[in-house]
Write an enzyme that holds these catalytic residues in place. Structure first.
Site, PDB file in Angstrom:
ATOM      1  N   ASN A 235       2.286  -2.636   1.533  1.00  0.00           N
ATOM      2  CA  ASN A 235       1.896  -3.912   2.124  1.00  0.00           C
ATOM      3  C   ASN A 235       1.833  -5.007   1.063  1.00  0.00           C
ATOM      4  O   ASN A 235       1.306  -4.797  -0.036  1.00  0.00           O
ATOM      5  CB  ASN A 235       0.530  -3.774   2.800  1.00  0.00           C
ATOM      6  N   GLU A 267       6.044  -4.495   3.506  1.00  0.00           N
ATOM      7  CA  GLU A 267       5.588  -5.033   4.787  1.00  0.00           C
ATOM      8  C   GLU A 267       4.752  -6.293   4.558  1.00  0.00           C
ATOM      9  O   GLU A 267       3.837  -6.299   3.741  1.00  0.00           O
ATOM     10  CB  GLU A 267       4.756  -3.995   5.545  1.00  0.00           C
ATOM     11  N   ASP A 297       5.112  -7.052   9.640  1.00  0.00           N
ATOM     12  CA  ASP A 297       4.038  -6.189  10.142  1.00  0.00           C
ATOM     13  C   ASP A 297       3.207  -6.931  11.197  1.00  0.00           C
ATOM     14  O   ASP A 297       3.129  -8.152  11.200  1.00  0.00           O
ATOM     15  CB  ASP A 297       3.146  -5.767   8.972  1.00  0.00           C
ATOM     16  N   GLU A 354       3.748   0.390  16.397  1.00  0.00           N
ATOM     17  CA  GLU A 354       2.505   0.911  15.825  1.00  0.00           C
ATOM     18  C   GLU A 354       1.526   1.347  16.918  1.00  0.00           C
ATOM     19  O   GLU A 354       1.624   0.914  18.068  1.00  0.00           O
ATOM     20  CB  GLU A 354       1.832  -0.163  14.968  1.00  0.00           C
TER      21      GLU A 354
END
Length: 401
Positions: A235, A267, A297, A354
């Site tokens: 991330n 992400e 994301d 997700e």
């Protein structure tokens, strides 16, 4: 986890309906059932009895209402999952579901009123059937200060956990997302909600990323020797894109660990994508030039323009978990998933969904054309050792099949 071990609190201002809910839970086998007439009373109960697994929560109540209560317990670890039981209109409940997803709370169900025994039984079984891999994050009693977080960084207490991404049809693991956890000196594993704001505030995100890259690439190298070729996703915060050294740092680490750029994904949240200045384009360009993948994301939680999406060199969309929770009941959620899949195909971008928690959700997503996902249906975030054992177990099950 057996139903009898669940700790549940019922928030309902109507005494008769509250009594019915408590009775149903007890009939279903729950032994620790607490109750409150509003949010303030519920907070007092939780302060006395400690965290609960599930909050069965009405929304419209005199005093502190259900939404205020959820905002008060969000990110605290006092409540694990939420079941909404409200007579409010569908559009208002949809808004609350969105807020819940932003509060680090798991939405177990939105069941309206009146409460039905069979529906409640199904949701309790759903909660108990979710695999609980690794140690769950626990809240800190106090918010850490800069000195404590710096000390944790120096002592390598901020460690990488790994959550698999998988093929929906087969369950095959395609990669992992690298997530930060704090192995606190108290023995607890702490959620990033308690330390990431401190890191961001004091310019320490790059230090954390550096440690995560070393931990992740070392594990990835070990997995390659055992025959596993997995993509590792890290991330990024928007501010890190303006660093003139990020791309060269990644290039050096790829050489150090003998890895290919294509084995890494970075992400960036949709909101972060909007905040990224134009100078960030060079960083994104150089990461892509190395073969790294770039992922948007939590897609669907921000307000990105299609023009901005077109400008930036991303090749993956991660659709936010909030759209999966009510997939079976909400036509709007199905429409968003279908539209995102069509957008991804048109732009040549992979779509990863997700928050897949149940096989029912997985089947719905397959029917809509989804191919890749992430969520508790497959596995929770876990330590490197747990991931190695989990992959070995997957491989053994595959060989027996």
């Amino acid at each position: 986890m057996p139903v009898s071990s669940l700790r549940v609190i019922v928030l309902e201002d109507h005494s008769f309906q509250r009594a019915i809910a408590v009775s149903m839970l007890q009939q279903l086998g729950c032994t620790d059932v607490f109750q409150a007439a509003d949010g303030a009373e519920a907070l007092a109960v939780l302060n006395e009895v400690g965290p609960v697994d599930i909050a069965l929560c009405d929304l419209r109540m005199d005093g502190m209402d259900g939404l205020e209560f959820l905002q008060a317990v969000g990110h605290s670890g006092l409540v694990g999952s939420v079941i909404i039981s409200s007579s409010l209109s569908a559009d208002l409940r949809r808004t609350v579901r969105q807020i819940i997803s932003l509060l680090d709370l798991e939405l177990l169900g939105d069941i309206g009123k009146p409460l039905h025994y069979e529906t409640l039984e199904r949701l309790l079984k759903k909660h108990c059937s979710v695999p609980r891999t690794g140690a769950p994050p626990e809240p800190l009693e106090t918010v850490p200060d800069e000195a404590q977080v710096r000390q944790a960084l120096a002592a390598h207490e901020l460690c990488a956990f790994f959550q698999p991404k998988f093929i929906l049809e087969t369950g095959e693991t395609t990669g992992v997302e690298v997530l930060a956890r704090w192995r606190h000196g108290s023995g607890k594993v702490l959620s990033p909600a308690c330390f990431l704001p401190v890191l961001e505030r004091h310019g320490l995100l790059d230090d954390l990323l550096c440690q995560q890259l070393h931990q992740g690439l070392a594990l990835q190298q070990q997995l390659r020797t055992q025959g596993y070729e997995l993509n590792f996703a890290f991330n990024l915060h928007a501010a890190q894109l303006s660093s003139g050294t990020l791309a060269s740092q990644v290039r050096g680490l790829l050489g150090e660990y003998g890895a290919r750029g294509a084995s890494l994904t970075f992400e960036l949240t949709e909101a972060g994508m909007l905040q990224a200045p134009e100078t960030s384009l060079e960083c994104l360009f150089r990461l892509r030039m190395m073969g790294c993948r770039l992922s948007i994301d939590d897609f669907g939680t921000g307000f990105s323009s299609l023009q901005r999406l077109f400008q930036l060199p991303f090749n993956e969309i991660k659709l936010d978990a909030g759209f999966v929770q009510a997939l079976a009941q909400e036509p709007r959620c199905r429409a968003v998933v279908s539209s995102t899949l069509a957008l991804g195909e048109t732009l040549g971008m992979t779509v990863v969904v997700e928050g897949i928690e149940t096989d029912e959700q997985r089947q719905h997503l397959l029917n809509l054309g989804c191919t890749q996902g992430q969520g508790y249906w497959c596995a929770k975030p876990m330590s490197s050792g747990d991931l190695l054992r989990w992959l070995e177990g997957q491989q053994q099950r595959s060989q027996r099949a």
